[in-house]
Design a protein around this motif. Structure first.
Motif, PDB file in Angstrom:
ATOM      1  N   VAL A  47       7.639   1.024  -5.534  1.00  0.00           N
ATOM      2  CA  VAL A  47       7.529   1.464  -4.304  1.00  0.00           C
ATOM      3  C   VAL A  47       6.664   0.319  -3.524  1.00  0.00           C
ATOM      4  CG1 VAL A  47       6.379   3.109  -2.836  1.00  0.00           C
ATOM      5  CG2 VAL A  47       7.886   3.833  -4.733  1.00  0.00           C
ATOM      6  N   ASP A  48       6.933  -0.277  -2.625  1.00  0.00           N
ATOM      7  CA  ASP A  48       5.858  -1.084  -1.696  1.00  0.00           C
ATOM      8  C   ASP A  48       4.988  -0.233  -1.042  1.00  0.00           C
ATOM      9  OD1 ASP A  48       4.688  -2.611  -0.098  1.00  0.00           O
ATOM     10  OD2 ASP A  48       6.615  -3.204   1.186  1.00  0.00           O
ATOM     11  N   VAL A  49       3.730  -0.234  -1.323  1.00  0.00           N
ATOM     12  CA  VAL A  49       2.731   0.511  -1.076  1.00  0.00           C
ATOM     13  C   VAL A  49       1.712  -0.387   0.045  1.00  0.00           C
ATOM     14  CG1 VAL A  49       2.629   2.096  -2.896  1.00  0.00           C
ATOM     15  CG2 VAL A  49       1.123   0.156  -2.995  1.00  0.00           C
ATOM     16  N   ALA A  50       2.254  -1.494   0.393  1.00  0.00           N
ATOM     17  CA  ALA A  50       1.241  -2.330   1.257  1.00  0.00           C
ATOM     18  C   ALA A  50       1.096  -1.383   2.644  1.00  0.00           C
ATOM     19  CB  ALA A  50       2.207  -3.564   1.853  1.00  0.00           C
ATOM     20  N   PRO A  51      -0.204  -1.441   3.161  1.00  0.00           N
ATOM     21  CA  PRO A  51      -0.445  -0.839   4.499  1.00  0.00           C
ATOM     22  C   PRO A  51       0.397  -1.512   5.427  1.00  0.00           C
ATOM     23  CG  PRO A  51      -2.194  -2.143   3.781  1.00  0.00           C
ATOM     24  CD  PRO A  51      -1.360  -2.522   2.602  1.00  0.00           C
ATOM     25  N   ARG A  52       0.483  -0.440   6.565  1.00  0.00           N
ATOM     26  CA  ARG A  52       1.103  -0.613   7.911  1.00  0.00           C
ATOM     27  C   ARG A  52       0.107  -0.797   8.852  1.00  0.00           C
ATOM     28  NH1 ARG A  52       6.348   0.262   7.395  1.00  0.00           N
ATOM     29  NH2 ARG A  52       7.218   0.447   5.329  1.00  0.00           N
ATOM     30  N   LEU A  53      -0.991  -0.234   8.734  1.00  0.00           N
ATOM     31  CA  LEU A  53      -2.096  -0.324   9.606  1.00  0.00           C
ATOM     32  C   LEU A  53      -3.303  -1.101   9.308  1.00  0.00           C
ATOM     33  CD1 LEU A  53      -1.984   3.602  10.324  1.00  0.00           C
ATOM     34  CD2 LEU A  53      -0.807   1.773  11.617  1.00  0.00           C
ATOM     35  N   LYS A  54      -3.959  -1.804   9.989  1.00  0.00           N
ATOM     36  CA  LYS A  54      -5.213  -2.330   9.794  1.00  0.00           C
ATOM     37  C   LYS A  54      -6.278  -1.573  10.320  1.00  0.00           C
ATOM     38  CE  LYS A  54      -3.216  -6.951  10.495  1.00  0.00           C
ATOM     39  NZ  LYS A  54      -3.045  -7.904  11.469  1.00  0.00           N
ATOM     40  N   LEU A  55      -7.084  -1.307   9.642  1.00  0.00           N
ATOM     41  CA  LEU A  55      -8.340  -0.662   9.920  1.00  0.00           C
ATOM     42  C   LEU A  55      -9.485  -1.783  10.582  1.00  0.00           C
ATOM     43  CD1 LEU A  55      -9.833   2.295   9.914  1.00  0.00           C
ATOM     44  CD2 LEU A  55     -10.791   1.774   7.711  1.00  0.00           C
TER      45      LEU A  55
END
Ligand SMILES: Cc1cc2nc3c(=O)[nH]c(=O)nc-3n(C[C@H](O)[C@H](O)[C@H](O)COP(=O)(O)OP(=O)(O)OC[C@H]3O[C@@H](n4cnc5c(N)ncnc54)[C@H](O)[C@@H]3O)c2cc1C
Lengths: 250, 309
Positions: A209-217
């Motif tokens: 599973v690709d768990v790379a974030p979609r949001l930048k904090l």
């Protein structure tokens, strides 16, 4: 019937968090951690289903750091039969968590998945609904009443205007609201027993599973503080202040 | 930019939070369309068409969308989303129910309960029961967002957009079925949109004693709210719970009676303009956020207050 229950390790609900001085995030160093309170309610519901003879096996799953083993042990002390930790040091977004849970669900084939309606750290209230969308399981979000019989789950849901009842075909994913039940405490013998229950560890890579974030904090700030108010000495003074100073009543 | 706002409605009424959500969507810049999905909801679509600044209203009228069943509404919105850069819905119980599904079907993140729009891809949202405010930037092609209504002033009902039926094939997931509803009947204003809210907590003691709260509320034309403890104890129905995991309110005046002020409660009311606390314990944390605190037994103070309003 196999029941899968998801639990998240979060800050203890009594702890007041602090924002880091550089505004990069909240400061979780040396803060007391615990099982998310809504997940406790989900675990309790699973245990009650087992006590009623409806659930045959309870599998507790957590996605988080190695230390989330503690929350899985707690779930097993409360009555889960075994645990699965999908270990990651990243703080995964709900979509990634939902994808990983969906993979575990694919392997485990439960008839019922119980989760908390929201985690008290991110306050997202998303993962259950996403798991339902990804697996095609029926969705019962914000559940305060559950009856399982004849291949169906009858759920009572807390909605804005009151309560709603739905019939869900199993398999289903259900998110627990506050009033679904009152969780028990684990007894000492059960805590000891839980230490010997099986706990499997996997990684997101095991599931591809690709768990790379979609949001930048970009930043995390403390909310605006309210100005300190005053104490009034009497109801008369209160009414006067509301009328003539705050001007919120006439 | 083009933004699709999903209207919330219930019992043949457009939920007011839809107008706040349109206002948030307009901050993106670009055309704002509104989707009304449901059964027999043409009148709701006409109402939504009056929201100022709306480009057009899409009407999806089918039994599959009755009661906004999450599975079916999400399938519909997923089809429509290809035409939009953003999909917004109010963070009401319906919006929270179907929007994360929409995000998952589109393989994008959902940004929950935004309280500010900084740019077309950057938003603020409260985390940790509102004890921190996160600014997040989305890298997704479509931004799926729920909006905290109290953070945006609603648009006026001065518009006249056109209403057109949607042209997508109805998909019914067929896994869930509506059985019934138990709705609290009340002539009082709706909690999340009221100008004044009077809330009672565990200190009120019983459902009979809640009459003290109702009587003052009626004098003020106020909505009634409650703490979790008061709801759990069965003093009042669940939909009155204010807090992190209940309703978020931001009225002109919030009066907390017999409520200690736990962080989970404050999360739902600390953006109120004026806060009054009535509590017999002068150490109660609620006094730290109150503009006017009255240390008193509520059973003395409330009848007196009612008499003097
Ligand atoms: C996961 C989770 C989610 C939660 N979500 C929410 C939420 O959304 N909303 C919420 O409200 N809570 C929520 N809570 C619960 C919260 O932590 C508190 O337990 C709750 O808010 C306490 O309610 P209370 O102030 O009414 O009761 P208490 O804390 O028991 O306070 C009662 C107050 O009444 C005062 N009092 C008693 N008698 C009198 C009298 N005669 N006259 C005047 N004052 C009197 C006392 O001095 C006291 O301050 C949540 C908790 C958890 C764990």
């Amino acid at each position: 019937m196999k029941v899968l229950v998801a639990v998240k390790r979060v800050i203890d609900y009594n702890v007041k968090i602090r924002v880091k001085a550089d505004n990069s995030d909240v400061d979780l160093a040396n803060v007391k951690m615990a099982m998310n309170p809504f997940c406790e309610i989900a675990v309790e519901e699973a245990v009650r289903l087992k006590e009623k003879g409806i659930a045959s096996e309870i599998v507790a799953v957590s996605i988080g750091p190695k230390t989330a083993q503690e929350q899985l042990r707690t779930a097993m002390a409360l009555g889960a039969d075994r645990g699965i930790l999908v270990e990651t040091d990243e703080a995964l977004e709900s979509l990634a968590v939902a994808k990983l849970l969906s993979k575990v669900i694919e392997e485990e084939q439960p008839q019922l998945v119980l989760m908390g309606k929201q985690a008290i750290d991110t306050d997202n209230n998303q993962t259950t609904q996403m798991v339902s969308a990804l697996t095609g399981f029926a969705q019962g979000a914000f559940t305060s009443g559950l009856e399982v019989a004849d291949g169906q789950a009858k759920v009572t849901r807390e909605i804005d205007g009151g309560l709603q009842t739905l019939n869900l075909k199993l398999p289903a994913v259900i998110s627990a609201d506050l009033r679904l039940n009152e969780p028990r405490y684990a007894s000492l013998p059960n805590i000891m027993k839980a230490k010997r229950k099986p706990l499997d560890t996997k990684t997101p890579a095991d599931f591809g599973v690709d768990v790379a974030p979609r949001l930048k904090l970009l930043k995390v700030e403390a909310p605006a503080e309210r100005q300190a108010g005053i104490k009034v000495g009497s109801v008369d003074e209160l009414v006067d202040k509301l009328k003539n100073e705050a001007k919120v009543i006439s | 930019m083009s933004i699709l706002v999903i209207a919330d409605h219930h019992n043949n009424e457009l939920i007011a939070a839809t107008a706040n959500t349109v206002a948030a969507a307009q901050l993106i810049g670009g055309e704002v369309d509104v989707l009304v999905a449901g059964q027999g909801c043409a009148a709701i679509a006409d109402e939504a068409a009056k929201l100022a600044g709306v480009n057009k209203v899409l009407l999806a009228d089918d039994a599959a969308y009755d009661h906004l069943l999450a599975e079916n509404v999400a399938l519909l919105v997923k089809e429509l989303a290809v035409n939009y850069s953003h999909v917004f819905a109010p963070a009401t119980s319906n919006g929270k129910n179907f929007m994360p599904r929409v995000a998952a079907l589109l393989d994008v993140a959902q940004i929950s309960e935004i309280t500010a729009v900084e740019s077309a891809d950057t938003f603020q949202r409260p985390i940790y029961a509102g004890n921190a405010i996160a600014t997040v930037q989305s890298t997704d092609a479509v931004k799926v967002i729920t909006v905290r209504p109290t953070s945006f002033d609603p648009v006026a009902a001065s518009g006249s957009a056109s209403v057109e039926p949607v042209s997508v094939t109805v998909q019914n997931a067929g896994v869930s079925e509506f059985v019934g509803e138990e709705l609290a009947q009340s002539d009082r204003p709706e909690l999340s949109a009221a100008r004044v809210v009077v809330s009672g907590g565990r200190g009120v003691g019983s459902s009979e004693n809640f009459s003290h709260i109702y009587q003052v509320a009626d004098k003020l034309g106020a909505a009634v709210g409650a703490s979790r403890a008061a709801v759990d104890a069965g003093f009042v129905p669940n939909d009155l719970q204010v807090g992190q995991t209940g309703k978020v309110v931001a009225p002109e005046l919030y009066i907390a009676v017999g409520i200690s002020g736990a962080i989970q409660h404050l999360a739902g009311m600390k953006d109120s303009k004026v806060i009054v606390a009535i509590n017999k314990d002068e150490e109660a944390p609620i006094f730290q956020v109150a503009d006017y605190g009255l240390v008193a037994d509520l059973f003395d103070a409330m009848p007196e207050l009612e008499g003097k309003l």
